[in-house]
Design an enzyme around this catalytic site. Structure first.
Site, PDB file in Angstrom:
ATOM      1  N   ASP A   8       0.817  -1.207   0.000  1.00 25.23           N
ATOM      2  CA  ASP A   8       0.000   0.000   0.000  1.00 25.23           C
ATOM      3  C   ASP A   8       0.853   1.260   0.000  1.00 25.23           C
ATOM      4  O   ASP A   8       1.930   1.312   0.608  1.00 25.23           O
ATOM      5  CB  ASP A   8      -0.897  -0.015   1.248  1.00 25.23           C
ATOM      6  CG  ASP A   8      -1.818   1.179   1.333  1.00 25.23           C
ATOM      7  OD1 ASP A   8      -2.682   1.309   0.455  1.00 25.23           O
ATOM      8  OD2 ASP A   8      -1.669   1.975   2.279  1.00 25.23           O
ATOM      9  N   GLU A  46       1.124  -0.597  -5.129  1.00 19.39           N
ATOM     10  CA  GLU A  46       0.163   0.469  -5.393  1.00 19.39           C
ATOM     11  C   GLU A  46       0.979   1.758  -5.507  1.00 19.39           C
ATOM     12  O   GLU A  46       1.268   2.413  -4.514  1.00 19.39           O
ATOM     13  CB  GLU A  46      -0.875   0.591  -4.275  1.00 19.39           C
ATOM     14  CG  GLU A  46      -1.952   1.600  -4.603  1.00 19.39           C
ATOM     15  CD  GLU A  46      -2.485   2.362  -3.405  1.00 19.39           C
ATOM     16  OE1 GLU A  46      -3.500   3.061  -3.554  1.00 19.39           O
ATOM     17  OE2 GLU A  46      -1.881   2.282  -2.328  1.00 19.39           O
TER      18      GLU A  46
END
Length: 826
Positions: free
Chosen positions: A495, A548
């Site tokens: 993330d 990401e």
């Protein structure tokens, strides 16, 4: 405070305490003579030997009985005496001047204040002039007795919970303590008689920041030491003046359980006998300023259910059954294999289900829809459910909301047995400021950067990790390995990578400091990500990491040892989320069809950079919350057109180069945004609901997309190679039509055609290769069973010799409105 009773306790035996020191000395001397006589006459007759042994036994019993007298053991003029241990007997040949066994004032003060760095050096049993000094620190105890075989020595009460005594022994024996509290007596092992539980190799790797299985060294581990069952505790707290273990086993008062510092590593360690799996605990840390804080274990493998915050001692007993899955996981690299991912927020997928209950439903549902993988939103422990798991406090513990760690293993195991890979969202970018977790863990910045401008995350109110500190980097790299090795996770979706890579991320000028080269790149974060990926791919065959990363950083999925134009080696990820494709394509689809021709490039631009990285096409949770609307609700038009648009979009997405990811609820055209409070609107699929067929139709399409996708290597074999894609027509903006070929390694094609206009286009001519004798429609998003108008082509379509779109042959199709059609060679 009254300690809890123990079933193993017993009342201490009474002692006489009436004999004088002179008589003790005489008895000790008599015993020494007896021993010498036995040695000298060892070759004599058996009867004589037996008599001498008997005489020795009498002496032994007399000495043992009289050694318990406090006054006698405290006499400074008494000669060195011996008493039986559990293994041997024997008198000391020389005489020593006895010393007082009581702790000096400085050690007492440091132990009471929780600032002693080496309690094992002063507590327990220690060889001193005059015998063995026993010292115990047992707050609230009324009496403490040393038990060694038949020997029972009641220690002197020195006040403040300290007890001591000098016993005339030649060596420190194996012993136990009999501790008397008000209303109870407990027979216990002394934690301060055990050697350190961490070896030299562990300490070396910890000091180097290279302990790839850090969770095996730090944290709480039930184990056995010298035949004694207990739990070893270890924590990294280099700035602490002292650390103590507190938990349910000591009524949350760690005063009597100080840990020892293991040198320059900053690690504190203690083995606590009798403490087992299931016990709650925290570390009581004395900060540099003398204040104290209770902290959850950063390496805890299990936690209490939030909002409770204690760590839980855990021992796994799970037996895996996914050997076949693991044996074939590495057969093909992820970017050359089919991958369609169903993203799941476990607590809300079907609210109220535990890990084991989810294991009975989720694998069957995902397998029925044909997804190859699930991606689990962060399952690491987090205090606030509304963070969806992205503000982690327990990096090594699956959230206790749904069960214990073995329950989570059961879920992963069942998914594997159903043929489904498991990806997990992993959050190494930042952590929350909760004062019981990582923030200023030992009183100073430790896991976070010491520079406040580098530590505070400007967007989320959290703290960023100090990626330049080797121990912090070790904590995170080992954490990535932990999830994959201990829980058989098949990949990590990392993330917020962009927030890690740039020093000026969400910061204005003056709020950040350039790197040593004057640039904006966070060199420490780059090195960390490279080390994490290299370590994980080396240790875990078949694993995949997914970034990401929302910028154009060069080389996210390039190997770490291959340097790019920017001068950096690649970050080493296997795949990267294609955020540009996601934003552009959703922007296009949200427009009224009459305006789409002016924005045609929003669909075609992705192919300009499609092979710059290995991509995943994500329609994730982030796109269906906070006012962004659900996927179907983004689409223009009435309900029929919205569903048709979503179906056409999904058909285009599954054919586009890259892997697919779809968030739960979008597979059946849920109209409402997702909420972690109630999850997907499953009631939309209830046959009693009037529009259930509309939602079931979209879900049936997703199932068929996955089925055809997995059976068609042209759609995934060459996802990352330009030779796997060819435009048929990409500039038909006036028609709102796109058509392209996907090609297998042997050239076998699939033709994908999307018509994003709300009109039927009859006899639409498309150029095709001339070596395919006929084309067969294998998927049409307008089919009646999906809820469409059923403008389909059931018969094979034969090419004509007429060249078109720069190709030697062409076919004529009837394109359904707002639909995508796939054709393969018949």
């Amino acid at each position: 405070m009254t300690p809890r009773p123990s079933s193993s306790g017993s009342e201490p035996k009474k002692t006489t305490g009436k004999k004088t020191a002179g008589k003790e000395t005489a008895k000790a001397a008599k015993k020494a003579v007896a021993k010498k006589a036995v040695a000298k006459k060892a070759v004599a007759k058996k009867a004589v030997a037996k008599k001498a042994v008997a005489k020795k036994a009498v002496a032994k019993k007399a000495v043992a009985k009289k050694a318990v007298t406090k006054k006698a053991v405290a006499k400074k003029t008494a000669p060195k005496k011996t008493a039986p241990t559990e293994e041997s007997t024997g008198a000391s040949p020389e005489t020593e001047v006895a010393v007082s066994p009581a702790l000096d004032a400085r050690d007492r003060e440091r132990l009471l204040a929780g600032t002693h760095h080496d309690p094992h050096a002063v507590l327990g049993g220690h060889r001193v002039p005059g015998g063995v000094a026993f010292r115990a620190f047992r707050p609230y105890a009324l009496a403490v007795t040393v038990l060694c075989g038949e020997l029972r020595v009641e220690l002197h009460d020195d006040g403040d919970g300290f007890f001591s005594g000098l016993v005339p022994l030649s060596e420190v024996p194996l012993y136990r303590l009999l501790v008397t509290y008000e209303g109870t007596v407990q027979k216990v092992e002394d934690p301060y008689r055990f050697l350190p539980t961490l070896g030299e190799l562990d300490l070396h790797l910890l000091g180097e920041g290279r302990h790839e299985q850090l969770w095996r060294a730090l944290g709480a581990h039930p184990t056995t030491r010298d035949g004694v069952a207990g739990t070893r505790f270890a924590v990294w707290a280099p700035n602490a003046r002292g650390v103590r273990v507190a938990g349910g086993f000591n009524f949350w008062d760690g005063t009597g359980h100080p840990m020892r510092s293991l040198g320059s590593t900053g690690v504190w360690e203690l083995f606590l006998p009798g403490v087992g799996a299931g016990e709650l605990y925290k570390f009581e840390i004395t900060r540099p300023d003398g204040s104290r804080t209770f902290r959850a274990d950063p390496l805890a493998r299990r936690t209490e259910v939030p909002p409770a915050t204690s760590s839980v001692v855990h021992a796994s007993h799970y037996t895996w059954g996914d050997e076949e899955w693991l044996a074939h996981r590495a057969d093909a690299p992820a970017h050359e294999a089919p991958m369609s991912v169903y993203e799941v927020h476990l607590p809300s997928w079907r609210p109220g289900l535990t890990y084991r209950e989810l294991a009975e439903q989720l694998p069957a549902y995902v397998a029925d829809l044909g997804f190859t993988h699930v991606e689990l939103m962060p399952v690491a422990e987090h205090p606030f459910g509304g963070s969806w798991g992205y503000q982690v406090t327990g990096f090594y513990a699956p959230t206790a909301r749904l069960g214990d760690p073995d329950d989570f293993k059961y879920l992963v195991d069942r998914l594997h047995r159903a043929g489904i890979g498991v990806l997990m969202d992993w959050v190494p970018a930042h952590f929350p400021r909760d004062d019981w977790a990582l923030a200023e863990f030992d009183g100073r910045p430790l896991y976070e950067h010491s520079d406040p401008l580098r530590a505070a995350h400007p967007d989320w109110g959290t703290l960023e990790f100090d990626f330049g500190r080797r121990e912090v980097r070790n904590f995170l790299v080992a954490n990535a390995v932990y999830w994959c090795e201990e829980f058989h996770i098949d990949g990590l979706r990392v993330d917020a990578v962009a927030s890690m890579l740039y020093l000026d991320y969400s910061r204005e000028p003056g709020q950040w400091t350039p790197n040593e080269h004057g640039g904006r790149e966070n060199l420490d974060a780059v090195a960390f990500l490279q080390e994490m990926n290299a370590t994980l791919y080396r240790r875990v065959p078949g694993v995949v990491t997914v970034a990401e990363e929302s910028t154009a950083w060069d080389g996210v999925t390039r190997a770490t040892h291959h340097q790019g134009p920017s001068g950096f080696g690649g970050l080493g990820f296997g795949l990267k989320w294609n955020m540009g494709w996601m934003h552009d394509s959703l922007e296009y689809m949200s427009r009224e069809p009459v305006h789409r021709k002016y924005h045609h490039g929003e669909l075609t631009f992705s192919m300009v950079y499609a092979y710059s990285e290995n991509y995943v096409l994500p329609i994730s949770h982030d796109e269906v919350v906070h006012g962004k609307k659900s996927l179907v609700s983004k689409m223009p038009g009435d309900w029929w057109q919205q569903r048709a648009n979503e179906r056409a979009y999904l058909g285009y997405m599954w054919a586009h180069p890259g892997k697919q990811l779809l968030f739960m609820g979008q597979e059946f055209a849920q109209g409402a945004e997702w909420s972690e409070a109630h999850g997907p609107d499953w009631w939309l699929l209830d046959p009693e609901y009037g529009a259930a067929a509309d939602h079931r139709g979209v879900r049936d399409l997703v199932r068929d997309l996955n089925t055809v996708y997995r059976a068609t290597p042209a759609l995934w074999r060459r996802d990352t190679h330009p030779s796997g894609f060819a435009w048929v027509v990409g500039d038909a903006a006036e028609d709102d039509v796109l058509a392209f070929l996907r090609l297998d390694a042997d050239g076998t094609p699939l033709l994908a055609v999307s018509n994003f206009a709300p009109v039927v286009r009859s006899g639409y001519r498309l150029g095709v290769p001339d070596d395919v004798p006929a084309w067969h429609e294998v998927l049409n998003t307008d089919a009646a069973r999906y809820g469409g108008g059923d403008v389909v082509t059931p018969d094979p379509v034969k090419p004509e010799a007429q060249g078109w779109h720069g190709r030697p042959a062409s076919i004529r199709l009837t394109l359904p409105p707002l639909a995508t059609v796939w054709l393969r060679p018949a």
